[in-house]
Design a protein around this motif. Structure first.
Motif, short mmCIF file in Angstrom:
data_model
loop_
_atom_site.label_atom_id
_atom_site.label_comp_id
_atom_site.label_asym_id
_atom_site.label_seq_id
_atom_site.Cartn_x
_atom_site.Cartn_y
_atom_site.Cartn_z
N ARG A 204 -26.31 41.63 -52.10
CA ARG A 204 -25.46 40.95 -53.07
C ARG A 204 -24.11 40.60 -52.45
O ARG A 204 -23.54 41.39 -51.69
N VAL A 206 -20.33 39.97 -53.75
CA VAL A 206 -19.51 40.23 -54.94
C VAL A 206 -18.11 39.69 -54.73
O VAL A 206 -17.60 39.63 -53.60
N THR A 213 -21.02 39.68 -59.42
CA THR A 213 -21.99 39.26 -58.41
C THR A 213 -22.01 37.75 -58.30
O THR A 213 -22.19 37.05 -59.29
N THR A 216 -27.46 36.93 -55.22
CA THR A 216 -28.33 38.04 -54.84
C THR A 216 -29.54 37.50 -54.08
O THR A 216 -30.12 36.49 -54.47
#
Length: 454
Positions: A204, A206, A213, A216
Motif C-alpha cells: 500500500r 499511504v 491509502t 493497493t
C-alpha cells in the motif's frame, strides 16, 4: 579601524580665529561618517564561530531516554508501559520546548516477536516515530497525532507518500512458540510468526499526512518491497512472479522482468544497496551461492557472480557491495561486480558522508576514511577514537576524550579530506548524536547542545 589610525597620526590644524571655509569640513566629515558606519556595523567583519554552546535540553537522567536530531530539531522520547511521550525542542540559544505529546500504543500481541527500536524521522511536515514495528505519525509543528499503524512505514522520495507491506496468512498457521519446533518461520508486519508463507501480500501507498491509502497492489505469496531511489516516488517489488518497478503515485507497473532460475533454483531474497538491486540465490543449507545485480531504474541486469561460502561473517559491510571470503573482504565495483579494492584485516566498512569509514571490528574505533572507488586513504582518523552517530548523508563528526573528562569534537565534510577541529564540551558527556549543524550529548542534568559550522 584604518581610518581611526590615520586620524590619530594626523597633526592638529592651527587654532582658527574664525570658522574655516565649508570645503574644510568635507573630508573630515566623510571620515567621521565612515567611522560611524563601521561602529554601527560592529567595527569589523565577525569571524565565523565554528563551535557554539547552546544550552541544556532538560531531561531526566534516564538511560532509557531516547533522543534524536532530525529536521533541524531535537526530539526526546520516553516510555512508560504502553504510553509514549515525545517532546520537540528548537536548537536555539538556549534550546526551547516547542511541544510535548503523549499517546498510547496498542496492546502488544502475545504471539508477536519484537523487533526494531525507537526512532524519529521528520519528512515534510510530519514526524514518523517508530517503536518496534509500530509507527506513529505526528504533526511536526504541533505534536498532534495524525495517524498510526502497527507496522513500519517507509517514506518515498518527495516526502508525501509512504510504503506499507501487509502479509496475509491462512488461519491456523500461527507458530506455537512454546513448542520450540524447528523450521522456517514467516512473519506478519507486526512480528507474529507463522509456519506457512503468506497467501498474499498487500503493498500500500499511504498519504503520510493523513494515513489515507492512495493505492493497493496485492501479490501472491511473500514479497520484498522498498522505496526506489530517484527523483520521484517509486517502488521496487520482488516476488515469485519476478521484479517490478511501480509508479509511487499510482501503483501502476512501469517496468517488469522475469527472474531466471539458476540450476533449477528460483531467487529467494534481495535488497537495495545504493543504486543496485541485489537478488540472491540459496542452496538447500541456507547459504547464498549466487547474486545478480540489477539497475533499479531500468531493471537491466548488470552482472552475476558466485558467492564464496563463509560460515561465520567476520566483518560488517554497510551501504557497499562486498565479498567476504575466508581470506579477505573485497569491495566490489557496482557497475561490474569485480573487486575494486581489498579492506585491511580486522575492520568494518560503512558508507558515510561521501567516504567509506573503516572502524575496528573489535574496538569499534574509527581508523580512517577511504575513497569508495579505490580504497585509498583520504583522511587518517588517528587520535579520534569515537565517531558520533549521525545519518549517512551528514558530515562525519568525531570525538575524543580530554583530561578532566571533557571531550573535543571535530568534523569531516565530504571533499575536504581533513578533520576540522570544532571545540570542547567543558564537561563530561556520554552518548552523542549529530546532524549537519548540531551536536547533542547526554549529561547528568539533561542533554547539552552545540551548534557548529563547516
Amino acid at each position: 579601524m584604518a581610518l581611526i589610525e590615520l586620524d590619530l597620526t594626523d597633526q592638529p590644524d592651527p587654532a582658527l580665529s574664525s570658522p574655516p571655509p565649508a570645503h574644510r569640513y568635507r573630508i573630515p566629515g566623510l571620515l567621521v561618517a565612515a567611522v560611524l558606519v563601521l561602529v554601527a556595523g560592529g567595527g569589523a567583519p565577525a569571524m565565523p564561530t565554528l563551535w557554539r554552546y547552546l544550552g541544556v535540553v532538560p531531561a531526566a537522567p534516564d538511560p532509557e531516554l531516547r533522543f534524536q536530531l532530525t529536521g533541524g530539531r531535537a526530539y526526546t522520547m520516553t516510555a512508560t508501559g504502553t504510553a509514549r511521550e515525545v517532546t520537540s525542542w528548537t536548537l536555539t540559544e538556549p534550546p526551547r520546548q516547542v511541544w510535548r505529546t503523549r499517546y498510547e500504543l496498542p496492546a502488544e500481541d502475545p504471539d508477536a516477536v519484537g523487533y526494531g527500536g525507537t526512532d524519529a524521522r521528520q519528512t515534510g511536515d510530519v514526524l514518523l516515530v517508530s517503536d518496534g514495528p509500530a509507527t506513529t505519525v505526528l504533526d511536526a509543528h504541533s505534536g498532534v497525532t495524525r495517524w498510526s499503524a502497527p507496522m513500519p512505514v517507509v517514506p518515498m522520495t518527495g516526502g508525501r507518500l509512504g510504503l506499507v507491506q501487509e502479509p496475509r496468512f491462512r488461519p491456523g498457521t500461527v507458530y506455537d512458540q512454546d513448542s520450540g519446533e524447528p523450521g522456517t518461520l514467516y512473519f506478519t508486519a507486526g512480528g507474529e510468526p507463522h509456519v506457512e508463507p503468506p497467501t498474499r501480500t498487500d503493498i500500500r501507498a499511504v498519504d503520510l499526512y493523513t494515513g489515507v491509502t492512495v493505492w493497493t497492489v496485492s501479490v501472491a505469496g511473500s514479497v520484498i518491497a522498498d522505496a526506489a531511489p530517484g527523483d520521484g516516488p517509486a517502488v521496487l517489488l520482488l516476488s515469485s512472479a519476478g521484479m517490478q518497478r511501480l509508479d509511487g503515485r499510482t501503483g501502476k507497473v512501469v517496468r517488469r522482468i522475469a527472474l531466471p532460475r539458476l540450476d533449477g533454483r528460483a531467487p529467494q531474497s534481495g535488497e537495495l544497496i545504493g543504486d543496485v538491486m541485489m537478488i540472491y540465490y540459496y542452496n538447500p543449507h541456507g547459504y547464498v551461492t549466487d547474486e545478480v545485480a540489477y539497475a533499479p531504474d531500468t531493471l537491466a541486469r548488470r552482472w552475476t557472480r558466485p558467492v564464496p561460502e563463509v560460515l561465520v561473517q567476520r566483518a560488517v559491510c554497510a551501504g557497499l557491495l562486498c565479498s567476504e571470503s575466508q581470506a579477505a573482504l573485497d569491495v566490489l565495483d557496482p557497475a561490474t561486480g569485480r573487486p575494486s579494492w581489498r579492506a585491511p584485516a580486522g575492520v568494518d566498512l560503512t558508507r558515510h558522508g561521501g567516504y567509506v569509514l573503516e572502524t575496528g571490528s573489535k574496538s569499534g574505533e574509527p581508523v580512517r576514511l577511504v575513497d569508495a572507488a579505490t580504497g585509498q586513504t583520504r583522511v587518517d582518523l588517528s587520535g579520534w577514537p569515537s565517531d558520533v552517530a549521525g545519518a549517512a548523508e551528514e558530515p562525519i563528526v568525531l570525538r575524543r576524550g580530554l583530561d578532566g573528562g571533557s571531550s573535543a569534537f571535530g568534523v569531516v565534510d565530504a571533499g575536504r579530506d581533513e578533520v576540522q577541529p570544532l571545540g570542547v564540551t567543558g564537561g563530561v558527556v556520554s552518548d552523542c548524536t549529530s546532524d549537519s549543524r548540531h551536536v547533542l550529548c547526554r549529561t547528568e542534568n539533561g542533554l547539552r547542545a552545540w551548534a557548529y559550522r563547516l
